[in-house]
Enzyme design. Structure first.
Site, PDB file in Angstrom:
ATOM      1  NE  ARG A 207      -3.029  -2.898 -16.542  1.00  0.00           N
ATOM      2  CZ  ARG A 207      -3.584  -3.790 -15.756  1.00  0.00           C
ATOM      3  NH1 ARG A 207      -3.923  -3.472 -14.534  1.00  0.00           N
ATOM      4  NH2 ARG A 207      -3.818  -5.009 -16.167  1.00  0.00           N
TER       5      ARG A 207
ATOM      6  CG  HIS B  15      -1.508  -7.490  -9.118  1.00  0.00           C
ATOM      7  ND1 HIS B  15      -1.962  -6.506  -8.287  1.00  0.00           N
ATOM      8  CD2 HIS B  15      -1.827  -7.095 -10.369  1.00  0.00           C
ATOM      9  CE1 HIS B  15      -2.533  -5.553  -8.998  1.00  0.00           C
ATOM     10  NE2 HIS B  15      -2.476  -5.888 -10.266  1.00  0.00           N
TER      11      HIS B  15
ATOM     12  CG  ASP C 180      -5.354  -4.446  -5.479  1.00  0.00           C
ATOM     13  OD1 ASP C 180      -6.285  -3.843  -6.045  1.00  0.00           O
ATOM     14  OD2 ASP C 180      -4.195  -4.474  -5.914  1.00  0.00           O
TER      15      ASP C 180
END
Length: 167
Positions: free
Chosen positions: A11, A49, A82
């Site tokens: 985060r 996301h 990612d």
């Protein structure tokens, strides 16, 4: 061509930073997702996301064969991977030779034509884990991050949403 590694803690703003860097390159960006939605919490993370990125990305789900996916998508827009940490976890869970796979990824990065931005977690900054599996994963992640950072043209460390250029 550019290979950019973005690392940091959980985060910390890594993904948002990586999206910004990827969009800065010409062409339609490609999002290479390594996560698998195996529970409701992960489904929610993936949805968050996707909502933040919008609909202008080409999406590829690649839980294991990352080097091959980067080769297959080369020649178009910039790719955002990612994340490497989840990819490593997938490899270990599947019983694959993660060291061979990481070596292949590092070698592949130097031969790509289109830019690639890779996100990874820096997991070795906390306490020593209390079990062998967690220690093994922490060590593997550290080795992976070193190899990919060595192959990268740029490396950024993100803390509290703020990038620091390391390389």
């Amino acid at each position: 061509m550019a290979v950019i590694l973005i690392t940091g803690g959980a985060r910390s703003g890594k993904s948002k930073r990586a999206e910004t860097r990827t969009r800065a390159f010409p062409g339609q960006p490609v999002y290479v997702a390594t996560a698998e939605a195996q529970d409701g919490e992960m489904e929610a993370r993936i949805a968050k996301h996707r909502a933040r990125r919008g609909t202008d990305w080409i999406e590829r789900e690649v839980p294991l064969d990352l080097a091959a996916a980067l080769v297959a998508s080369d020649g178009g827009g910039a790719r955002l991977v990612d994340c490497l940490t989840l990819w490593l976890s997938n490899l270990m869970h599947a019983g694959r030779d993660w060291e061979r796979e990481v070596d292949a990824l590092a070698a592949t990065l130097s031969n790509l034509k289109s830019p690639v931005v890779l996100v990874t977690n820096e997991v070795g900054l906390g306490i020593v884990p209390d079990n062998a599996l967690a220690r093994s994963f922490r060590d593997a992640a550290g080795i992976m991050n070193q190899l990919v950072a060595a192959a990268a043209d740029e490396v950024e460390f993100v803390v509290a949403g703020l990038p620091m250029k390391l390389k």
